[in-house]
Write a protein that holds these residues in place. Sequence first.
Motif, short mmCIF file in Angstrom:
data_model
loop_
_atom_site.label_atom_id
_atom_site.label_comp_id
_atom_site.label_asym_id
_atom_site.label_seq_id
_atom_site.Cartn_x
_atom_site.Cartn_y
_atom_site.Cartn_z
N UNK A 50 0.83 -1.21 0.00
CA UNK A 50 0.00 0.00 0.00
C UNK A 50 0.86 1.26 0.00
N UNK A 51 1.92 1.27 0.81
CA UNK A 51 2.80 2.44 0.81
C UNK A 51 3.43 2.63 -0.57
N UNK A 52 3.87 1.52 -1.18
CA UNK A 52 4.49 1.61 -2.51
C UNK A 52 3.50 2.11 -3.55
N UNK A 53 2.22 1.80 -3.34
CA UNK A 53 1.18 2.25 -4.27
C UNK A 53 0.72 3.67 -3.99
N UNK A 54 1.15 4.23 -2.87
CA UNK A 54 0.76 5.59 -2.55
C UNK A 54 -0.59 5.70 -1.86
N UNK A 55 -1.01 4.64 -1.16
CA UNK A 55 -2.32 4.63 -0.52
C UNK A 55 -2.21 4.98 0.96
N UNK A 56 -3.07 5.85 1.42
CA UNK A 56 -3.08 6.27 2.82
C UNK A 56 -3.47 5.08 3.69
N UNK A 57 -2.65 4.80 4.71
CA UNK A 57 -2.77 3.54 5.44
C UNK A 57 -2.43 3.71 6.91
N UNK A 58 -3.14 2.95 7.75
CA UNK A 58 -2.74 2.77 9.14
C UNK A 58 -2.35 1.31 9.31
N UNK A 59 -1.09 1.05 9.69
CA UNK A 59 -0.67 -0.32 9.99
C UNK A 59 -1.12 -0.59 11.41
N UNK A 60 -2.28 -1.20 11.52
CA UNK A 60 -2.88 -1.31 12.85
C UNK A 60 -3.91 -2.43 12.86
N UNK A 61 -4.28 -2.83 14.07
CA UNK A 61 -5.36 -3.78 14.27
C UNK A 61 -6.68 -3.01 14.28
N UNK A 62 -7.64 -3.47 13.48
CA UNK A 62 -8.91 -2.77 13.36
C UNK A 62 -9.58 -2.60 14.72
#
Length: 436
Positions: A50-62
Amino acid sequence: MTSTPPHQSILDKPFVLDLFAGPGGLDVAGHRLGVPSLGIEWDKSACLTRYAAGLDTLHADVSAVRRESFESLPPEINVLAGGPPCQTYSVAGKGAGREALDKVKEFIARLMAGDPDEKIDEDLKNLSDPRTALVLEPLRYAIQATRSPNRGHRPYDVIVLEQVPAVRALWESYAEVLQKVGLPDGTKYQVVVGVLATEIYGVPQTRSRAVLIARREGLGKPSLPAPTHRTYEAKGWNRRNSGTAVSTAQPTLYDMEIPEPGQGPTEDDGLEHWTSMGDALAEPVGTHPGRRTPFWVRSNYGSSGDPKRRGVRTDRQPATTVTGRISRFVVFEPVGDHHPHVVCEGPRFSMNEAGMLQSFPPDYPWSGTAQAQQVGNAVPPLFGAHLLSAALGLPAPTPDALRKPWVPATEEQRAKLRSHGCGTADDCTARCPRPE
């Protein structure tokens, strides 16, 4: 990367929160529609993609985000989407799925009645498999939104959920309470539920998904997305043993009586022919060099215990369901100028090709480990675009909406996204989920 300007929607500025976001299927769909999104994803490698694709992300447990940092989510989010893990809900086996469904229904009723989160969490610990609790998270997020001071206690306007067909019964349970009971604050939704085949939306594979689309009362009744392509009819492909073995080291393949494109249901139904593997892969695009046709694909799925009869499809058919085993699919090509059914083993699908069979754009930057699993777990972006379009009242995406090569994020953009998603520009931090 550039986004298509958004069309007029039932919402002035749709903004999606994607739970269990994976490598980005639904976010890619939103990007192509001009709809921003924020994804929450537990798996480290999927986040790297996702980071490589440029997508805003939280690396987290829902679940952890809902409990501990919900107030930090952007208050302008008005669309809730996602597909919670469903392993414990499968109807296969000795009734475990039905037992899980009964328990989930009990918790749904308690959530809608306003039971305290602490008591719900304590009782969820008694479940035989803790993953069962994850199917409740979309509903718990919907309830939490109405309790959030940061949002002004404003409910989500639209909810979009998808999973394997076995989860339809759960979505129907969701629909019943969202329509008849409403959230604890009184908010009700109009809901539609169904099981859809992805090939009727132009995805070059046969894959069925159970979906739920809900709109807050006052925003109009939702509808399932209208098909744009014909259903793939497996019975139209007559397989018979040709008796032609390539060599003692190769399996027997089967001759195919291949109907011409356009044959099938009706000529004047206004639908396009389903998209084949050859349609998706034959022509060069981006760094994809194009794949030689004709070709045959033997899937990794067994057939009556005979490995030689595992499902075989030609390049003129859609792929079988793309799963984490896609890298094990064997691809065969003709030998020289011989009869095309005298074949040898060719190169297996690259991750780029596997992604394209899922309708990801060419050159999507798959990263980290277990990339085949990432591809197989993802929402097909073209299917996701149809779901979001139907939910938001946007025009259906064109078949070529995702054919343009994806432009990866720059190193600077990746570092910024990872700083937001993990806490530092180049590594995970204590706030990231532990691998175990």
